[in-house]
Design a protein around this motif. Structure first.
Motif, mmCIF file in Angstrom:
data_model
loop_
_atom_site.group_PDB
_atom_site.id
_atom_site.type_symbol
_atom_site.label_atom_id
_atom_site.label_comp_id
_atom_site.label_asym_id
_atom_site.label_seq_id
_atom_site.Cartn_x
_atom_site.Cartn_y
_atom_site.Cartn_z
ATOM 1 N N GLY A 92 0.820 -1.209 0.000
ATOM 2 C CA GLY A 92 0.000 0.000 0.000
ATOM 3 C C GLY A 92 0.853 1.258 0.000
ATOM 4 O O GLY A 92 0.550 2.227 -0.702
ATOM 5 N N ARG A 93 1.940 1.232 0.769
ATOM 6 C CA ARG A 93 2.868 2.379 0.779
ATOM 7 C C ARG A 93 3.478 2.594 -0.609
ATOM 8 O O ARG A 93 3.646 3.722 -1.055
ATOM 9 N N GLU A 94 3.783 1.500 -1.275
ATOM 10 C CA GLU A 94 4.329 1.605 -2.628
ATOM 11 C C GLU A 94 3.298 2.217 -3.574
ATOM 12 O O GLU A 94 3.645 3.024 -4.441
ATOM 13 N N GLN A 95 2.045 1.861 -3.420
ATOM 14 C CA GLN A 95 0.989 2.454 -4.234
ATOM 15 C C GLN A 95 0.897 3.964 -3.987
ATOM 16 O O GLN A 95 0.739 4.739 -4.922
ATOM 17 N N VAL A 96 1.003 4.386 -2.725
ATOM 18 C CA VAL A 96 0.976 5.814 -2.401
ATOM 19 C C VAL A 96 2.166 6.506 -3.060
ATOM 20 O O VAL A 96 2.020 7.573 -3.662
ATOM 21 N N ARG A 97 3.356 5.904 -2.970
ATOM 22 C CA ARG A 97 4.545 6.487 -3.612
ATOM 23 C C ARG A 97 4.333 6.637 -5.119
ATOM 24 O O ARG A 97 4.684 7.664 -5.708
ATOM 25 N N GLN A 98 3.777 5.613 -5.750
ATOM 26 C CA GLN A 98 3.523 5.676 -7.190
ATOM 27 C C GLN A 98 2.492 6.755 -7.522
ATOM 28 O O GLN A 98 2.636 7.466 -8.519
ATOM 29 N N PHE A 99 1.479 6.885 -6.693
ATOM 30 C CA PHE A 99 0.464 7.910 -6.896
ATOM 31 C C PHE A 99 1.084 9.307 -6.802
ATOM 32 O O PHE A 99 0.841 10.164 -7.655
ATOM 33 N N VAL A 100 1.900 9.528 -5.777
ATOM 34 C CA VAL A 100 2.564 10.828 -5.613
ATOM 35 C C VAL A 100 3.466 11.110 -6.811
ATOM 36 O O VAL A 100 3.460 12.218 -7.359
ATOM 37 N N GLN A 101 4.220 10.120 -7.258
ATOM 38 C CA GLN A 101 5.105 10.315 -8.404
ATOM 39 C C GLN A 101 4.324 10.625 -9.665
ATOM 40 O O GLN A 101 4.734 11.469 -10.475
ATOM 41 N N ALA A 102 3.181 9.981 -9.844
ATOM 42 C CA ALA A 102 2.338 10.270 -11.014
ATOM 43 C C ALA A 102 1.878 11.728 -10.975
ATOM 44 O O ALA A 102 1.871 12.416 -12.007
ATOM 45 N N GLY A 103 1.501 12.218 -9.798
ATOM 46 C CA GLY A 103 1.104 13.619 -9.664
ATOM 47 C C GLY A 103 2.235 14.566 -10.006
ATOM 48 O O GLY A 103 2.038 15.571 -10.706
ATOM 49 N N VAL A 104 3.441 14.239 -9.549
ATOM 50 C CA VAL A 104 4.618 15.060 -9.866
ATOM 51 C C VAL A 104 4.862 15.052 -11.372
ATOM 52 O O VAL A 104 5.123 16.097 -11.976
ATOM 53 N N ASP A 105 4.744 13.884 -11.987
ATOM 54 C CA ASP A 105 4.967 13.776 -13.434
ATOM 55 C C ASP A 105 3.944 14.599 -14.221
ATOM 56 O O ASP A 105 4.302 15.330 -15.150
ATOM 57 N N VAL A 106 2.664 14.486 -13.844
ATOM 58 C CA VAL A 106 1.612 15.205 -14.572
ATOM 59 C C VAL A 106 1.783 16.711 -14.381
ATOM 60 O O VAL A 106 1.789 17.477 -15.353
ATOM 61 N N PHE A 107 1.904 17.159 -13.130
ATOM 62 C CA PHE A 107 2.073 18.593 -12.900
ATOM 63 C C PHE A 107 3.362 19.093 -13.530
ATOM 64 O O PHE A 107 3.413 20.209 -14.050
ATOM 65 N N GLY A 108 4.405 18.272 -13.501
ATOM 66 C CA GLY A 108 5.660 18.658 -14.135
ATOM 67 C C GLY A 108 5.495 18.920 -15.619
ATOM 68 O O GLY A 108 6.048 19.873 -16.172
ATOM 69 N N ALA A 109 4.699 18.083 -16.273
ATOM 70 C CA ALA A 109 4.445 18.278 -17.702
ATOM 71 C C ALA A 109 3.612 19.534 -17.947
ATOM 72 O O ALA A 109 3.855 20.273 -18.904
ATOM 73 N N VAL A 110 2.648 19.789 -17.068
ATOM 74 C CA VAL A 110 1.770 20.957 -17.239
ATOM 75 C C VAL A 110 2.547 22.262 -17.091
ATOM 76 O O VAL A 110 2.334 23.210 -17.848
ATOM 77 N N VAL A 111 3.451 22.317 -16.127
ATOM 78 C CA VAL A 111 4.174 23.576 -15.857
ATOM 79 C C VAL A 111 5.620 23.531 -16.351
ATOM 80 O O VAL A 111 6.456 24.319 -15.911
ATOM 81 N N ALA A 112 5.876 22.648 -17.296
ATOM 82 C CA ALA A 112 7.250 22.467 -17.785
ATOM 83 C C ALA A 112 7.874 23.761 -18.303
ATOM 84 O O ALA A 112 9.080 23.963 -18.171
ATOM 85 N N ASP A 113 7.072 24.635 -18.879
ATOM 86 C CA ASP A 113 7.594 25.883 -19.438
ATOM 87 C C ASP A 113 7.580 27.038 -18.439
ATOM 88 O O ASP A 113 7.968 28.154 -18.790
ATOM 89 N N TRP A 114 7.120 26.799 -17.231
ATOM 90 C CA TRP A 114 7.066 27.859 -16.216
ATOM 91 C C TRP A 114 8.433 28.009 -15.558
ATOM 92 O O TRP A 114 9.115 27.013 -15.282
ATOM 93 N N PRO A 115 8.808 29.238 -15.240
ATOM 94 C CA PRO A 115 10.014 29.411 -14.425
ATOM 95 C C PRO A 115 9.779 28.838 -13.021
ATOM 96 O O PRO A 115 8.650 28.875 -12.509
ATOM 97 N N GLY A 116 10.831 28.327 -12.406
ATOM 98 C CA GLY A 116 10.727 27.794 -11.048
ATOM 99 C C GLY A 116 10.147 28.807 -10.082
ATOM 100 O O GLY A 116 9.383 28.454 -9.168
ATOM 101 N N GLU A 117 10.459 30.068 -10.288
ATOM 102 C CA GLU A 117 9.947 31.148 -9.436
ATOM 103 C C GLU A 117 8.410 31.187 -9.479
ATOM 104 O O GLU A 117 7.760 31.375 -8.449
ATOM 105 N N ASP A 118 7.812 30.990 -10.665
ATOM 106 C CA ASP A 118 6.353 30.987 -10.784
ATOM 107 C C ASP A 118 5.743 29.774 -10.085
ATOM 108 O O ASP A 118 4.692 29.885 -9.430
#
Length: 159
Positions: A96-122
């Motif tokens: 179950g902990r591994e599933q939570v880790r995978q879920f969190v990583q998926a969120g990071v991946d999706v949001f990372g793709a959405v804001v890929a062109d944003w400056p880190g400051e934004d």
């Protein structure tokens, strides 16, 4: 300078659009209550289903159904609460902990793709503002919602 009513109306509409977009996107991929149950169990250790329902603001019967499914696939373990033999305690497994880790990583991946062109400051500025909004909401929002709800009834929402 304080925000105008027009500014606030625009904020409400934007937050509602974002929330609805997030809800639609996530519900296509996973059940948000099921993930919530797993996350709460991972964060809190041994926990009663009623506490999970309270944290997630969902019906206890919904949590019970999700806990059973998550236990069947090996992500949770259900035990009897030694302090109240009528109650159950829920505990996350390593799977179950591994599933939570995978879920969190998926969120990071999706949001990372959405804001890929944003400056880190934004990204950091938006994160800070959202954290502030959430903190203020926790402090003031719920009470104002209750007060407003007591004054106004929307007939279509009561059916």
């Amino acid at each position: 300078m304080q925000a105008s009513k027009s500014d606030l109306a625009t904020l409400v509409a934007t937050v509602e659009r974002f929330g609805e977009s997030l809800r639609r996107g996530t519900s296509r991929v996973y059940d948000p209550v099921r993930v919530g149950v797993l996350r709460v169990a991972a964060e809190r250790g041994k926990v009663r289903p009623g506490e999970i329902a309270e944290v997630l603001d969902v019906l206890p019967s919904s949590v019970t159904r999700h806990v059973q499914v998550l236990a069947e696939v090996g992500f949770l373990v259900i035990t009897t609460d030694p302090s109240d033999r009528r109650a159950s305690l829920i505990e996350v497994t390593e799977a179950g902990r591994e599933q939570v880790r995978q879920f969190v990583q998926a969120g990071v991946d999706v949001f990372g793709a959405v804001v890929a062109d944003w400056p880190g400051e934004d990204v950091r500025a938006l994160t800070g503002l959202l954290d502030r909004l959430l903190a203020d909401w926790a402090e003031k929002g719920t009470d104002h919602q209750r007060a407003h709800r007591a004054k106004r009834r929307f007939g279509w929402s009561e059916t």
